[in-house]
Design a protein around this motif. Structure first.
Motif, mmCIF file in Angstrom:
data_model
loop_
_atom_site.group_PDB
_atom_site.id
_atom_site.type_symbol
_atom_site.label_atom_id
_atom_site.label_comp_id
_atom_site.label_asym_id
_atom_site.label_seq_id
_atom_site.Cartn_x
_atom_site.Cartn_y
_atom_site.Cartn_z
ATOM 1 N N GLU A 221 40.227 32.104 33.236
ATOM 2 C CA GLU A 221 38.848 32.273 33.207
ATOM 3 C C GLU A 221 37.886 33.523 32.854
ATOM 4 N N GLY A 222 38.475 34.252 33.774
ATOM 5 C CA GLY A 222 37.960 35.596 33.705
ATOM 6 C C GLY A 222 38.108 36.387 32.050
ATOM 7 N N MET A 223 39.345 36.115 31.741
ATOM 8 C CA MET A 223 39.902 36.580 30.252
ATOM 9 C C MET A 223 38.855 36.162 29.277
ATOM 10 N N ALA A 224 38.696 34.821 29.372
ATOM 11 C CA ALA A 224 37.657 34.117 28.252
ATOM 12 C C ALA A 224 36.402 34.758 28.508
ATOM 13 N N VAL A 225 35.793 34.827 29.658
ATOM 14 C CA VAL A 225 34.469 35.421 29.679
ATOM 15 C C VAL A 225 34.409 36.897 29.354
ATOM 16 N N ALA A 226 35.417 37.475 29.558
ATOM 17 C CA ALA A 226 35.315 39.156 29.054
ATOM 18 C C ALA A 226 35.488 39.247 27.784
ATOM 19 N N ALA A 227 36.172 38.365 27.086
ATOM 20 C CA ALA A 227 36.504 38.389 25.770
ATOM 21 C C ALA A 227 35.025 37.961 24.758
ATOM 22 N N ALA A 228 34.290 36.866 25.319
ATOM 23 C CA ALA A 228 33.104 36.517 25.239
ATOM 24 C C ALA A 228 31.742 37.587 25.329
ATOM 25 N N ALA A 229 32.364 38.536 26.210
ATOM 26 C CA ALA A 229 31.330 39.564 26.599
ATOM 27 C C ALA A 229 31.549 40.862 25.839
ATOM 28 N N GLY A 230 32.633 40.790 24.976
ATOM 29 C CA GLY A 230 32.839 42.055 23.950
ATOM 30 C C GLY A 230 33.835 42.789 24.532
ATOM 31 N N HIS A 231 34.489 42.314 25.776
ATOM 32 C CA HIS A 231 35.626 43.124 26.432
ATOM 33 C C HIS A 231 36.911 42.605 26.487
ATOM 34 N N PRO A 232 37.552 42.217 25.520
ATOM 35 C CA PRO A 232 38.813 41.363 25.783
ATOM 36 C C PRO A 232 39.958 42.182 26.282
ATOM 37 N N MET A 233 40.647 41.583 27.117
ATOM 38 C CA MET A 233 41.909 42.077 27.856
ATOM 39 C C MET A 233 42.879 42.489 26.662
ATOM 40 N N ALA A 234 43.459 43.546 26.897
ATOM 41 C CA ALA A 234 44.548 44.139 25.783
ATOM 42 C C ALA A 234 45.563 43.444 26.119
ATOM 43 N N ASP A 235 46.494 43.544 25.005
ATOM 44 C CA ASP A 235 48.005 42.790 25.105
ATOM 45 C C ASP A 235 48.633 43.268 26.375
ATOM 46 N N GLY A 236 49.384 42.009 26.960
ATOM 47 C CA GLY A 236 50.139 42.571 27.932
ATOM 48 C C GLY A 236 49.330 42.161 29.397
ATOM 49 N N PHE A 237 47.991 41.787 29.191
ATOM 50 C CA PHE A 237 47.399 41.874 30.635
ATOM 51 C C PHE A 237 47.819 40.947 31.715
ATOM 52 N N PRO A 238 48.134 39.665 31.285
ATOM 53 C CA PRO A 238 48.849 38.926 32.403
ATOM 54 C C PRO A 238 49.769 39.193 32.983
ATOM 55 N N GLY A 239 50.648 40.091 32.340
ATOM 56 C CA GLY A 239 51.628 40.849 32.911
ATOM 57 C C GLY A 239 51.443 42.094 33.991
ATOM 58 N N ARG A 240 50.453 42.742 33.352
ATOM 59 C CA ARG A 240 49.997 43.768 34.268
ATOM 60 C C ARG A 240 49.222 43.246 35.676
ATOM 61 N N VAL A 241 48.734 42.198 35.542
ATOM 62 C CA VAL A 241 48.009 41.485 36.626
ATOM 63 C C VAL A 241 49.160 41.200 37.625
ATOM 64 N N GLU A 242 50.117 40.462 37.259
ATOM 65 C CA GLU A 242 51.461 40.158 38.115
ATOM 66 C C GLU A 242 51.968 41.278 38.548
ATOM 67 N N THR A 243 52.066 42.452 37.916
ATOM 68 C CA THR A 243 52.656 43.613 38.552
ATOM 69 C C THR A 243 51.779 44.049 39.656
ATOM 70 N N ARG A 244 50.521 44.101 39.451
ATOM 71 C CA ARG A 244 49.601 44.409 40.619
ATOM 72 C C ARG A 244 49.730 43.722 41.649
ATOM 73 N N TRP A 245 49.564 42.487 41.454
ATOM 74 C CA TRP A 245 49.563 41.624 42.668
ATOM 75 C C TRP A 245 50.800 41.534 43.226
ATOM 76 N N SER A 246 51.989 41.989 42.748
ATOM 77 C CA SER A 246 53.394 41.707 43.343
ATOM 78 C C SER A 246 53.656 43.064 44.162
ATOM 79 N N ALA A 247 52.682 44.107 43.849
ATOM 80 C CA ALA A 247 52.722 45.356 44.374
ATOM 81 C C ALA A 247 52.600 45.323 45.639
ATOM 82 N N PHE A 248 51.607 44.339 46.016
ATOM 83 C CA PHE A 248 50.868 44.360 47.423
ATOM 84 C C PHE A 248 52.174 43.744 48.497
ATOM 85 N N PRO A 249 52.095 43.967 49.789
ATOM 86 C CA PRO A 249 52.812 43.233 50.493
ATOM 87 C C PRO A 249 52.395 41.712 50.544
ATOM 88 N N PRO A 250 53.460 40.685 50.857
ATOM 89 C CA PRO A 250 53.110 39.530 50.689
ATOM 90 C C PRO A 250 51.881 39.026 51.494
#
Length: 569
Positions: A221-250
């Motif tokens: 949903e956030g990606m869709a809002v950002a795209a509509a606002a003129g700030h589309p997420m760059a290619d590979g964004f879901p993977g980067r999010v996964e990396t960031r979340w996974s970097a945290f201790p559980p």
């Protein structure tokens, strides 16, 4: 380099302490018990990268005690932004830079209202931390990188060199900080909303297939809002999010989830609430952020139950339009365990304060409802249909309407506890009564029943300007081109800003002797967080823009804090 940390919490406290440990001349602006503990015993940092105590600590509650510095790192909570930004002037010299390390996408704009724009540099970090007790900050993980604008700025270069010497900090200047801020906004809205709503660390959420689907829905949903606002997420964004979340201790949760558990103010209005607002503006549907995270977190923060059974009281019917509508996994996504006793205590405390205010007529309820009654007697049709938006316990409306020729009453409020009280207050009314538990803006957006009078008192100002304008349009549509729309709302003087209006309210303390200092301070905190008044001209202009042919001010509170407006055709 001389550095002032505006805020000494999970981010400001940790980053400032690490910079001081590396040799930086760092002063903190803090307050309350945390400040007192820092001055007395130092600032303790608990971190897997190495715990230490920074002592002695240079810290004060007032920026004027520190004097101009080379760099201000602005790391206060979003709900404190305006007040903190207004206090920055003593810290800022000709060459000072102010770097924001806040959540959301509005920090640079807020600071630029108080400082020259070229002094302000946006920044973002995925570090995570929280104050565990006064004088102690726990660094709970996250990526060590701090991304900032000002790629070739000499002050930023000095900061980068200091971070190179620090433990657990990496500074990376970037050419386009706006894209970084939007990427963090989308990422954090999902992370904060998910961990707060599910009351879980990120590890169990990612490990459970259905929980993962939900938090990924928030991301999308956030990606869709950002795209509509003129700030589309760059290619590979879901993977980067996964990396960031996974970097945290559980076990790691968002700072908002930690604040929610501790009963502290939360930033949901600037995160999922901001996503909701942008979705409305841009025509992007955000059911996860709107109905689940924003509404549910507000309910939990207020200490109120989110699921309300249908109940009957005389003529009254109470309906719950579930904030979790659309989810087949409510029990899993919203885990049980609300402190019902604590929630009731909180509600009773708020209700007690409200009744003191009404009983002492501090907000001029008697005069306002007298004006409303006179207006209805003169202009409302026989057996009029009355819609009471954000009705609360409906005590004032019930007292006014009980002897009038009313044909139907409908009240809308988000608080189930208030509606139960309203059912008692409205018992015995000479007409059918219906109470709906729902967000009033959402209810009005889809309202289809005929109505003659719409009344909203001291609630419309909680919406952003676009939300206010939309509700005005929905009200006119619901009245079918006739009838009355009456609002009682805070109003700024022409040319007055919000902070000046808040300061005017603070000056009323001596007149409000019926409430305690604690109760008055609680009201001030609420107003700083949630009150967004408009000027008289703006309120009237919103009405005419919505299509009402007549828009007029019909009453001003004697203390000049608010007005009653009438809109009709």
């Amino acid at each position: 380099m001389r550095i002032a940390m505006m805020g000494a919490g999970g981010i400001g406290g940790y980053v400032g302490a690490r910079l001081a440990q590396a040799g930086g001349d760092v002063s903190f602006i803090a307050r309350g018990a945390h400040l007192a503990a820092m001055l007395q015993t130092g600032l303790r940092i608990q971190s897997d990268l190495g715990s230490f105590v920074l002592a002695p600590v240079s810290a004060s509650e007032a920026a004027v005690d520190i004097a101009p510095v080379d760099l201000v790192i602005f790391a206060v909570k979003l709900y404190d932004s305006e007040g903190a930004a207004a206090s920055l002037a003593p810290l800022v010299g000709v060459n000072t830079r102010v770097v924001t390390l806040q959540n959301g996408i509005d920090s640079v704009e807020i600071l630029s209202r108080h400082l020259p724009r070229d002094h302000v540099i946006g920044g973002a970090t995925y570090l995570s931390g929280f104050i565990s007790k006064p004088g102690e900050v726990v660094h709970s993980g996250g990526l060590p990188q701090i991304l900032v604008g000002g790629q070739h700025d000499p002050v930023i270069e000095q900061l980068r060199e200091l971070c190179d010497r620090a433990i657990g900090l990496e500074l990376k200047p970037v050419a386009d900080i706006d894209e970084v801020l939007w990427e963090k906004f989308v990422t954090l809205c999902a992370f904060s909303g998910g961990t707060s709503l599910m009351r879980s660390g990120i590890g169990p959420i990612l490990a459970d297939p259905e929980s993962r689907i939900f938090i990924e829905q928030l991301r999308d949903e956030g990606m869709a809002v950002a795209a509509a606002a003129g700030h589309p997420m760059a290619d590979g964004f879901p993977g980067r999010v996964e990396t960031r979340w996974s970097a945290f201790p559980p076990h790691v949760k968002s700072s908002m989830a930690n604040d929610l558990e501790r009963g502290k103010p939360i930033e949901v209005a600037w995160l999922s609430g901001r996503m909701h607002q942008l979705g409305l503006q841009l025509g992007v549907v955000t059911p996860g952020h709107t109905r689940r995270c924003f509404a549910r977190c507000i309910c939990m923060h207020r200490g109120r139950s989110a699921r309300i059974p249908i109940s009957d009281h005389g003529h009254s019917r109470i309906y719950w339009e579930d904030v979790m509508a659309g989810s087949s996994n409510d029990t899993m996504l919203v885990r049980a365990g609300d402190d019902t006793v604590g929630s009731q205590d909180m509600f009773n405390k708020e209700l007690q304060t409200y009744r003191k205010i009404v009983g002492a007529n501090l907000m001029f309820h008697r005069e306002v409802y007298g004006v409303l009654r006179d207006l209805l007697v003169e202009h409302a049709p026989a057996s009029f249909r009355f819609l009471d938006i954000a009705c609360g316990d409906a005590s004032a409306s019930a007292a006014m309407l009980r002897t009038m020729a009313i044909g139907n009453y409908v009240g809308i409020d988000l608080s189930e506890a208030s509606l139960r009280l309203a059912a008692r207050e409205l018992d015995g009314m000479p007409c059918p009564v219906e109470l709906q538990c729902n967000d009033f803006a959402q209810a009005m957006a889809k309202w289809s029943e005929p109505v003659d009078v719409i009344w909203i008192g001291m609630s419309l100002h909680h919406l952003p300007a676009t939300g206010k304008a939309q509700l005005m349009q929905d009200a006119r549509r619901s009245l079918g081109g006739k009838g009355l729309f009456i609002i009682w709302e805070p109003a700024l003087f022409e040319g007055e800003d919000r902070l000046s209006w808040l300061a005017r309210f603070s000056l009323l303390r001596d007149e409000w002797s019926a409430v305690s200092d604690e109760e008055f301070a609680s009201m001030e905190r609420h107003m700083h967080l949630a009150d967004f008044p408009e000027t008289v001209g703006t309120w009237l202009g919103m009405g005419t823009d919505a299509g009402f042919s007549q828009a007029e001010e019909i009453f001003m509170m004697p203390n000049k804090m608010g007005r009653v407006f009438r809109f009709s055709n």
